[in-house]
Design an enzyme around this catalytic site. Structure first.
Site, PDB file in Angstrom:
ATOM      1  CB  SER A  90      -0.992   0.003   1.167  1.00 45.14           C
ATOM      2  OG  SER A  90      -0.317  -0.168   2.386  1.00 45.14           O
ATOM      3  CG  HIS A 148      -1.272   4.223   3.708  1.00 44.18           C
ATOM      4  ND1 HIS A 148      -2.612   4.030   3.934  1.00 44.18           N
ATOM      5  CD2 HIS A 148      -0.752   2.999   3.486  1.00 44.18           C
ATOM      6  CE1 HIS A 148      -2.884   2.739   3.838  1.00 44.18           C
ATOM      7  NE2 HIS A 148      -1.762   2.091   3.579  1.00 44.18           N
TER       8      HIS A 148
END
Length: 194
Positions: A90, A148
């Protein structure tokens, strides 16, 4: 295999292996759903990022993003003292998403199960950054919010400045590398020249 997977395919700043997991953790996932969700987002943005950067540059940016987002995660874990292993693509995928959203802020996006609600890529990027900033500040453990954010900031930086700074100026480095390989080959260095 569990010990090997945990040591080399999860990122944790308190681990014996620090460097290789920064890249290898990008290729491991907790569950089939975790992998499917990440791969769906990557697939959704892959044609746009490849058209922006080309295949070779995309691969270089994606692999770099895995390492950079993991490094940001390490810094956050060290700062907070929360040494929990993390894994998944991610952070690197956030780089891809942020790069596309930065270059095409007016593009229309939708959520897979709610296609009737559309929004601009620029607004989506702002919402994702706000969500991950809140998650990092409030100590949420839903995702690796630091990874992230690191990935998103790297993606925004790369398409704004990094491409010009790094990719377009790579020729002298590539030329020096080829000259070094050619010299070593000529002296019996064992390498091959192409």
């Amino acid at each position: 295999m569990r010990r090997v997977m945990f040591t080399y395919f999860t990122s944790d700043p308190s681990s014996k292996a620090l460097c290789s997991p920064m890249l290898l953790s990008t290729f491991s996932h907790f569950s089939l759903f975790h992998m499917a969700a990440n791969m769906y987002v990557l697939w959704s943005f892959s044609s746009s990022i490849v058209s922006l950067l080309g295949c070779e540059q995309f691969i270089a940016v994606y692999l770099s993003a895995g390492v950079i987002s993991t490094f940001v995660s390490y810094v956050a874990k060290m700062a907070t003292g929360k040494f929990e292993p993390s894994l998944g693509a991610s952070g690197a995928i956030m780089t891809v998403l942020a790069a596309v959203c930065t270059k095409m802020p007016e593009a229309k996006l939708a959520i897979i199960f709610l296609p009737m609600f559309t929004f601009t890529a620029g607004n989506a990027l702002k919402a994702i950054i706000a969500f991950d900033t809140a998650g990092l500040a409030l100590g949420w453990r839903l995702f690796d919010h630091a990874a992230h954010l690191g990935g998103a900031l790297f993606g925004m930086w790369y398409v704004t400045y990094g491409h010009e700074l790094i990719w377009k100026n790579r020729e002298p480095l590539v030329k020096a590398w080829h000259e070094m390989r050619t010299k070593n080959t000529g002296r019996g260095g064992g390498g091959r020249s192409n």
